[in-house]
Design an enzyme around this catalytic site. Structure first.
Site, PDB file in Angstrom:
ATOM      1  N   SER A  28      26.497  63.879  -1.586  1.00  0.00           N
ATOM      2  CA  SER A  28      26.094  62.486  -1.754  1.00  0.00           C
ATOM      3  C   SER A  28      27.357  61.641  -1.687  1.00  0.00           C
ATOM      4  O   SER A  28      28.478  62.162  -1.597  1.00  0.00           O
ATOM      5  CB  SER A  28      25.364  62.261  -3.086  1.00  0.00           C
ATOM      6  OG  SER A  28      26.261  61.937  -4.122  1.00  0.00           O
TER       7      SER A  28
ATOM      8  N   TYR B 228      27.043  64.906 -12.473  1.00  0.00           N
ATOM      9  CA  TYR B 228      26.559  64.856 -11.094  1.00  0.00           C
ATOM     10  C   TYR B 228      27.718  64.620 -10.127  1.00  0.00           C
ATOM     11  O   TYR B 228      27.839  65.299  -9.100  1.00  0.00           O
ATOM     12  CB  TYR B 228      25.514  63.746 -10.963  1.00  0.00           C
ATOM     13  CG  TYR B 228      24.850  63.682  -9.601  1.00  0.00           C
ATOM     14  CD1 TYR B 228      23.808  64.546  -9.301  1.00  0.00           C
ATOM     15  CD2 TYR B 228      25.257  62.768  -8.638  1.00  0.00           C
ATOM     16  CE1 TYR B 228      23.180  64.498  -8.047  1.00  0.00           C
ATOM     17  CE2 TYR B 228      24.650  62.720  -7.401  1.00  0.00           C
ATOM     18  CZ  TYR B 228      23.607  63.577  -7.113  1.00  0.00           C
ATOM     19  OH  TYR B 228      23.006  63.533  -5.876  1.00  0.00           O
TER      20      TYR B 228
END
Length: 261
Positions: free
Chosen positions: A144, A157
Site C-alpha cells: 500500500s 499496519y
C-alpha cells in the site's frame, strides 16, 4: 504476440472473496488466466468463482488462512494439484486495526504482522518452491502507499507494509536465478470493506481528495493494468520493484500556503 496476454497461465490470488482481491482475480481472468481463489471460508468465494467462470475461465476455490503454516502448505499443494501448475501468485490477503499507537495491544500487533508480513512470506515461499522446478514465476505482493508513507493510527499496519516492500526486494534477489520475478503493487486510498467507515465522513473524504494530485480516491479498475503488467511477460525484466498506484499522494502533495503580501 501480445505480451500482456495471460492465456494459458494459471494464477493464485489470496483474499479473493471481496474487495481488491476479488478485483485482482477478475482482472487476471479477463486477461486470459485461469485462477485459484482463496479465502478463510470456502462459501465466501462463490461469487468470485461464478464471475470468473462467466468470463470463460476456470476457477478453483480453496481454503487458505495465511496466519497458519499448515493451512498455507495444504492450500499450496491443493492449488498445484487442481490447476496442474501455477505461474502467478498475488499475495493479497491482509488486515488492519486502526488505533492510536499508545493503544495498540500485543495481540493487535501480532494479528497484523502475522497476516500482512509473515503470511506474505510463507505463502510466497510455499508457491516459489514449486515454481523453481519450472523455472518461471510471477509473484506480486500487495502493499500500500504505507510501504513508503507513515500515517497516525496505523503503526503496525505501516510497519507490516514497509516490511513487504523490503521483503519483495530480498525475494527478488533470492529467486531471480530461478526465473521468478517478485514485485510489489502498492495501492493508495481505495474504498474497501476494511476502511469503508472512513468514507462515510465527508469531511475526511474532502481532506483526502485535496491531498491527492489527481483529486479522487482510487476507483475499481485503477489497479488492473498494473496488476496484469506485473503478472505478464511485459514485465519480464523487472523485479524487486514497488509500483505505487495512488493518484500521486505519495509525492507528498499539499496545498501551498499563500504568502503574505
Amino acid at each position: 504476440m501480445n505480451p500482456f496476454d495471460l492465456t494459458g497461465k494459471t494464477a493464485l490470488v489470496t483474499g479473493a472473496s471481496r474487495g481488491l482481491g476479488k478485483g485482482f482475480a477478475l482482472a487476471l481472468a479477463r486477461s486470459g488466466a485461469d485462477v485459484v481463489v482463496t479465502s478463510r471460508t470456502l462459501s465466501s468465494l462463490d461469487d468470485t468463482v461464478a464471475e470468473i467462470e462467466a468470463l470463460g475461465r476456470k476457477a478453483w476455490p480453496i481454503v487458505l488462512d495465511v496466519r497458519e503454516q499448515d493451512s498455507i502448505e495444504a492450500a499450496a499443494e491443493a492449488a498445484w494439484s487442481a490447476a496442474g501448475h501455477l505461474d502467478i501468485l498475488v499475495n493479497n490477503a491482509g488486515c488492519n486495526v486502526r488505533k492510536p499507537a499508545l493503544e495498540v495491544t500485543w495481540d493487535d500487533w501480532n494479528l497484523i504482522l502475522d497476516t500482512n508480513l509473515r503470511g506474505v512470506f510463507f505463502t510466497a515461499q510455499a508457491i516459489a518452491r514449486r515454481m523453481v522446478g519450472r523455472g518461471y514465476g510471477r509473484i506480486i505482493n500487495i502493499g500500500s502507499v504505507t510501504c513508503v508513507n507513515g500515517y497516525s493510527g496505523l503503526a503496525p499496519y505501516c510497519a507490516s507494509r514497509g516490511g513487504v516492500k523490503q521483503l519483495t526486494m530480498s525475494l527478488a534477489d533470492d529467486w531471480g536465478q530461478h526465473g521468478i520475478t517478485v514485485n510489489c503493487l502498492a495501492p493508495g486510498w481505495f474504498k474497501t470493506a476494511q476502511n469503508a467507515v472512513m468514507y462515510e465522513d465527508t469531511g475526511w473524504v474532502d481532506y483526502l481528495t485535496d491531498r491527492i494530485p489527481l483529486k479522487r480516491p482510487g476507483a475499481p479498475g485503477d489497479l488492473d493494468g498494473t496488476l496484469v503488467f506485473l503478472a505478464s511477460d511485459a514485465s519480464a525484466y523487472m523485479t524487486g520493484q514497488t509500483l505505487l498506484v495512488d493518484g500521486g499522494i505519495s509525492v507528498g502533495a499539499v496545498k501551498a500556503v499563500p504568502k503574505k503580501a
